[in-house]
Design a protein around this motif. Structure first.
Motif, mmCIF file in Angstrom:
data_model
loop_
_atom_site.group_PDB
_atom_site.id
_atom_site.type_symbol
_atom_site.label_atom_id
_atom_site.label_comp_id
_atom_site.label_asym_id
_atom_site.label_seq_id
_atom_site.Cartn_x
_atom_site.Cartn_y
_atom_site.Cartn_z
ATOM 1 N N VAL A 289 51.067 46.522 34.564
ATOM 2 C CA VAL A 289 50.433 45.279 35.008
ATOM 3 C C VAL A 289 50.725 45.014 36.481
ATOM 4 C CG1 VAL A 289 50.384 42.782 34.690
ATOM 5 C CG2 VAL A 289 50.461 44.290 32.701
ATOM 6 N N LEU A 290 51.995 45.077 36.873
ATOM 7 C CA LEU A 290 52.355 44.806 38.257
ATOM 8 C C LEU A 290 51.806 45.861 39.203
ATOM 9 C CD1 LEU A 290 56.062 43.588 37.886
ATOM 10 C CD2 LEU A 290 54.007 42.213 38.231
ATOM 11 N N VAL A 291 51.785 47.103 38.755
ATOM 12 C CA VAL A 291 51.263 48.183 39.596
ATOM 13 C C VAL A 291 49.768 48.005 39.809
ATOM 14 C CG1 VAL A 291 50.893 50.670 39.754
ATOM 15 C CG2 VAL A 291 53.065 49.779 38.900
ATOM 16 N N GLY A 292 49.034 47.711 38.712
ATOM 17 C CA GLY A 292 47.596 47.494 38.832
ATOM 18 C C GLY A 292 47.265 46.326 39.737
ATOM 19 N N THR A 293 48.026 45.247 39.640
ATOM 20 C CA THR A 293 47.813 44.086 40.497
ATOM 21 C C THR A 293 48.097 44.412 41.957
ATOM 22 O OG1 THR A 293 48.388 42.581 38.686
ATOM 23 C CG2 THR A 293 48.516 41.709 40.922
ATOM 24 N N PHE A 294 49.182 45.143 42.208
ATOM 25 C CA PHE A 294 49.562 45.472 43.589
ATOM 26 C C PHE A 294 48.476 46.299 44.276
ATOM 27 C CE2 PHE A 294 51.509 48.633 46.434
ATOM 28 C CZ PHE A 294 51.991 47.783 47.419
ATOM 29 N N TYR A 295 47.997 47.340 43.609
ATOM 30 C CA TYR A 295 47.015 48.203 44.251
ATOM 31 C C TYR A 295 45.644 47.545 44.354
ATOM 32 C CZ TYR A 295 50.244 52.082 44.435
ATOM 33 O OH TYR A 295 51.309 52.882 44.746
ATOM 34 N N ARG A 296 45.343 46.620 43.454
ATOM 35 C CA ARG A 296 44.097 45.882 43.607
ATOM 36 C C ARG A 296 44.152 44.995 44.848
ATOM 37 N NH1 ARG A 296 41.642 42.698 38.531
ATOM 38 N NH2 ARG A 296 41.600 44.855 37.797
ATOM 39 N N LEU A 297 45.292 44.356 45.075
ATOM 40 C CA LEU A 297 45.457 43.548 46.289
ATOM 41 C C LEU A 297 45.407 44.419 47.545
ATOM 42 C CD1 LEU A 297 48.309 41.127 45.111
ATOM 43 C CD2 LEU A 297 45.896 40.570 45.434
ATOM 44 N N MET A 298 45.964 45.631 47.451
ATOM 45 C CA MET A 298 45.916 46.537 48.591
ATOM 46 C C MET A 298 44.477 46.921 48.931
ATOM 47 S SD MET A 298 48.914 47.261 49.894
ATOM 48 C CE MET A 298 48.641 48.846 50.668
ATOM 49 N N ARG A 299 43.649 47.129 47.926
ATOM 50 C CA ARG A 299 42.256 47.495 48.189
ATOM 51 C C ARG A 299 41.505 46.353 48.850
ATOM 52 N NH1 ARG A 299 42.165 48.807 42.628
ATOM 53 N NH2 ARG A 299 43.183 50.802 42.257
ATOM 54 N N ILE A 300 41.732 45.132 48.374
ATOM 55 C CA ILE A 300 41.052 43.990 48.987
ATOM 56 C C ILE A 300 41.521 43.789 50.421
ATOM 57 C CG2 ILE A 300 40.705 41.494 48.826
ATOM 58 C CD1 ILE A 300 40.897 41.759 45.803
ATOM 59 N N PHE A 301 42.807 44.006 50.676
ATOM 60 C CA PHE A 301 43.315 43.922 52.049
ATOM 61 C C PHE A 301 42.702 45.012 52.924
ATOM 62 C CE2 PHE A 301 46.458 45.645 55.066
ATOM 63 C CZ PHE A 301 46.537 44.571 55.948
ATOM 64 N N SER A 302 42.442 46.184 52.336
ATOM 65 C CA SER A 302 41.863 47.277 53.111
ATOM 66 C C SER A 302 40.471 46.928 53.620
ATOM 67 C CB SER A 302 41.810 48.552 52.268
ATOM 68 O OG SER A 302 40.846 48.443 51.229
ATOM 69 N N PHE A 303 39.740 46.066 52.901
ATOM 70 C CA PHE A 303 38.415 45.644 53.371
ATOM 71 C C PHE A 303 38.535 44.911 54.702
ATOM 72 C CE2 PHE A 303 35.383 42.091 53.619
ATOM 73 C CZ PHE A 303 34.189 42.794 53.675
ATOM 74 N N VAL A 304 39.531 44.041 54.813
ATOM 75 C CA VAL A 304 39.732 43.275 56.053
ATOM 76 C C VAL A 304 40.134 44.199 57.196
ATOM 77 C CG1 VAL A 304 41.052 41.413 57.119
ATOM 78 C CG2 VAL A 304 40.352 41.232 54.722
ATOM 79 N N SER A 305 41.081 45.080 56.948
ATOM 80 C CA SER A 305 41.560 45.958 58.029
ATOM 81 C C SER A 305 40.498 46.972 58.440
ATOM 82 C CB SER A 305 42.835 46.677 57.584
ATOM 83 O OG SER A 305 42.604 47.471 56.439
ATOM 84 N N ALA A 306 39.693 47.456 57.490
ATOM 85 C CA ALA A 306 38.690 48.471 57.819
ATOM 86 C C ALA A 306 37.589 47.909 58.706
ATOM 87 C CB ALA A 306 38.082 49.042 56.539
ATOM 88 N N ILE A 307 37.266 46.630 58.560
ATOM 89 C CA ILE A 307 36.189 46.036 59.346
ATOM 90 C C ILE A 307 36.699 45.427 60.649
ATOM 91 C CG2 ILE A 307 34.499 44.148 59.403
ATOM 92 C CD1 ILE A 307 33.855 44.664 56.554
ATOM 93 N N PHE A 308 37.835 44.720 60.593
ATOM 94 C CA PHE A 308 38.245 43.884 61.715
ATOM 95 C C PHE A 308 39.261 44.530 62.664
ATOM 96 C CE2 PHE A 308 36.921 40.854 58.423
ATOM 97 C CZ PHE A 308 35.988 40.111 59.138
ATOM 98 N N LEU A 309 39.985 45.549 62.230
ATOM 99 C CA LEU A 309 41.074 46.063 63.063
ATOM 100 C C LEU A 309 40.604 46.604 64.409
ATOM 101 C CD1 LEU A 309 44.094 46.408 63.175
ATOM 102 C CD2 LEU A 309 43.858 48.647 62.086
ATOM 103 N N PRO A 310 39.578 47.477 64.484
ATOM 104 C CA PRO A 310 39.119 47.911 65.817
ATOM 105 C C PRO A 310 38.610 46.756 66.671
ATOM 106 C CG PRO A 310 38.247 49.337 64.087
ATOM 107 C CD PRO A 310 38.838 48.153 63.406
ATOM 108 N N ALA A 311 37.942 45.794 66.032
ATOM 109 C CA ALA A 311 37.435 44.641 66.787
ATOM 110 C C ALA A 311 38.583 43.821 67.353
ATOM 111 C CB ALA A 311 36.543 43.789 65.881
#
Length: 496
Positions: A289-311
């Motif tokens: 449960v905790l592992v699944g929750t952690f990696y799901r949060l990591m994926r959602i965070f990756s959306f922000v970094s993938a779009i906004f980090l170079p900008a």
């Protein structure tokens, strides 16, 4: 007989794989056998003919016996005919034999569908032997959707195999499978799955309506079907979930969604879906449960970094240098002073190089695909920095951005995210942080107005559902799940 064989050869344009020849069924009946050798197994054809002759001989013997005993009237004799081929459905192992009145147009359709046809000239009948043997791969795990735990089966380009993979997971007569023909010339079979009593009825009506309105002469790609079913084709975000995993299809249709497939591709289209559906994988529910929750949060965070980090990098270097600590600011400034280009050009060089490497690795054979990785490592590594084309910090930013974009489980959303970072880079180079705010505002407005099969794409944020919101970020324990999970009917959940 020969004239009919010539006519059939002309009808099928003398194709090399079209077989038509004269045979004999029964004692006196002459017939014509025709099929596509590329769609059937020749050994099966011969075996079926042998079984059919034995069946005809047995029926003729029974008919003669009854007639000699005086227990058959003239109507029954006329119905049976000289050839004594039964008109009822006859099943022999894995084949199906039926008879019907000879029709030239139907014969063409049946042969193109992989059936073997026997034309009975005297009685003007044709026997259909459904023994199609279409080529397809074995159900192996899709390379683009590999998981650590769980099922390792995948769809293939075959209707019966795909339906079997679904039905062995849902042993219930409420699982409905329906077919529809697409393409006036190609006559491609599309089929969709849903569970009666669970399916979103409004979404189902939308799917059936859009499938019935498809008017294409040539249908050959799952992408054509996706374009016909999506609400907004020009949106960069996919509105249907693409998957080749039967376990993922089962999990979604049990939530009230519809899965659409064709016999041309192993890919299934699932809808209606939300934006957050693309960040869920079977591993989330197979892991702790905790592992699944952690990696799901990591994926959602990756959306922000993938779009906004170079900008953000471009905005800081171009307009907002003061936000950096003094020591880091001095280091970045000394590195940038050696670069002859503006930060936008520097970022564009790196991003386009990454995209070229990725595209080349996809197109090249696997045996030499690793070479691209080695060459790319040299190009975007010390060589490009030593040449003074980009700074060290830009290499780090672009590498982290690429890794973040590859975390997304959906290939379609992955490509959309990589494309969206370029408009944000331009806005950041023109207006700094204010440009990023403008881009974010436009992006959120687009997501709020987007829909999937007329269902809100950004649910459960808009419309806001607090009880459903936690499902986006958390993976709840399975032992507490006492209600049927649904995607677009939270009120139904509360009442059950």
């Amino acid at each position: 007989m020969k004239q009919e064989i010539k006519r059939l050869n002309k009808e099928f344009l003398h194709s090399a794989d079209f077989v038509v020849k004269e045979i004999r069924i029964g004692q006196v009946e002459e017939a014509i056998l025709c099929y596509y050798s590329s769609l059937v197994n020749k050994a099966d054809v011969e075996q079926n003919l042998m079984n059919l002759r034995q069946l005809s001989q047995l029926a003729q013997e029974n008919l003669d016996s009854v007639q000699n005993n005086g227990k058959i009237n003239s109507n029954e004799l006329e119905k049976s005919g000289n050839n004594a081929i039964p008109k009822q459905l006859v099943k022999d192992d894995s084949i199906t034999i039926t008879t019907e009145k000879y029709n030239q147009q139907k014969l063409v359709d049946y042969v193109c569908n992989g059936e073997t046809i026997i034309i009975l000239i005297q009685s003007n009948q044709m026997i259909r032997i459904n023994n199609a043997d279409f080529a397809h791969k074995t159900p192996e795990e899709p390379e683009t959707e590999q998981i650590i735990r769980g099922s390792h089966e995948g769809f293939v380009e075959n209707f019966d195999t795909n339906v079997s993979l679904i039905r062995k997971r849902i042993k219930n007569n409420k699982l409905v499978v329906k077919e529809v023909l697409l393409g006036k010339e190609t006559k491609t079979t599309a089929y969709y799955f849903y569970v009666e009593g669970v399916v979103d009825t409004e979404a189902l009506k939308t799917v059936e309506k859009r499938l019935s309105e498809i008017e294409l002469d040539m249908f050959y790609s799952i992408g054509q079907l996706s374009d016909q079913l999506e609400d907004q084709v020009w949106s960069p975000f996919p509105q249907l979930l693409n998957t080749e995993r039967p376990d993922r299809v089962v999990a979604n249709i049990l939530e009230g969604k519809i899965a659409i497939m064709t016999d041309l591709s192993p890919t299934a289209l699932i809808g209606p879906v939300t934006f957050f559906s693309f960040y869920q994988t079977p591993d989330d529910f197979n892991a702790r449960v905790l592992v699944g929750t952690f990696y799901r949060l990591m994926r959602i965070f990756s959306f922000v970094s993938a779009i906004f980090l170079p900008a953000f990098y471009i905005a800081i270097v171009s307009f907002h240098f003061e936000v950096l600590p003094l020591e880091l600011g001095n280091k970045v400034k000394s590195d940038i002073n050696q670069i002859p280009y503006r930060p936008l050009i520097e970022a564009m060089i790196m991003e386009i190089t990454i995209e070229l490497i990725r595209e080349a690795s996809v197109r090249l054979p696997k045996s030499i695909g690793q070479t691209i990785g080695i060459v790319g490592g040299l190009v975007i590594g010390d060589a490009i920095v030593s040449a003074g084309l980009v700074s060290n910090l830009m290499v780090i930013v672009v590498a982290f951005t690429a890794i973040s974009s590859f975390v997304v489980p959906s290939v379609e959303l992955n490509t959309s995210i990589r494309m969206l970072r370029f408009p944000f880079m331009f806005l950041a180079s023109l207006f700094g942080f204010f440009g990023i705010v403008i881009g974010t505002f436009l992006l959120v407005i687009h997501l709020l107005n987007l829909s999937s099969l007329k269902r809100p794409y950004f649910s459960p944020i808009i419309p806001f559902e607090p009880k459903e919101l936690k499902k986006i970020f958390l993976r709840a324990p399975n032992y507490k799940a006492k209600k049927q999970a649904t995607s677009f009917s939270p009120k139904k959940d509360d009442n059950t």
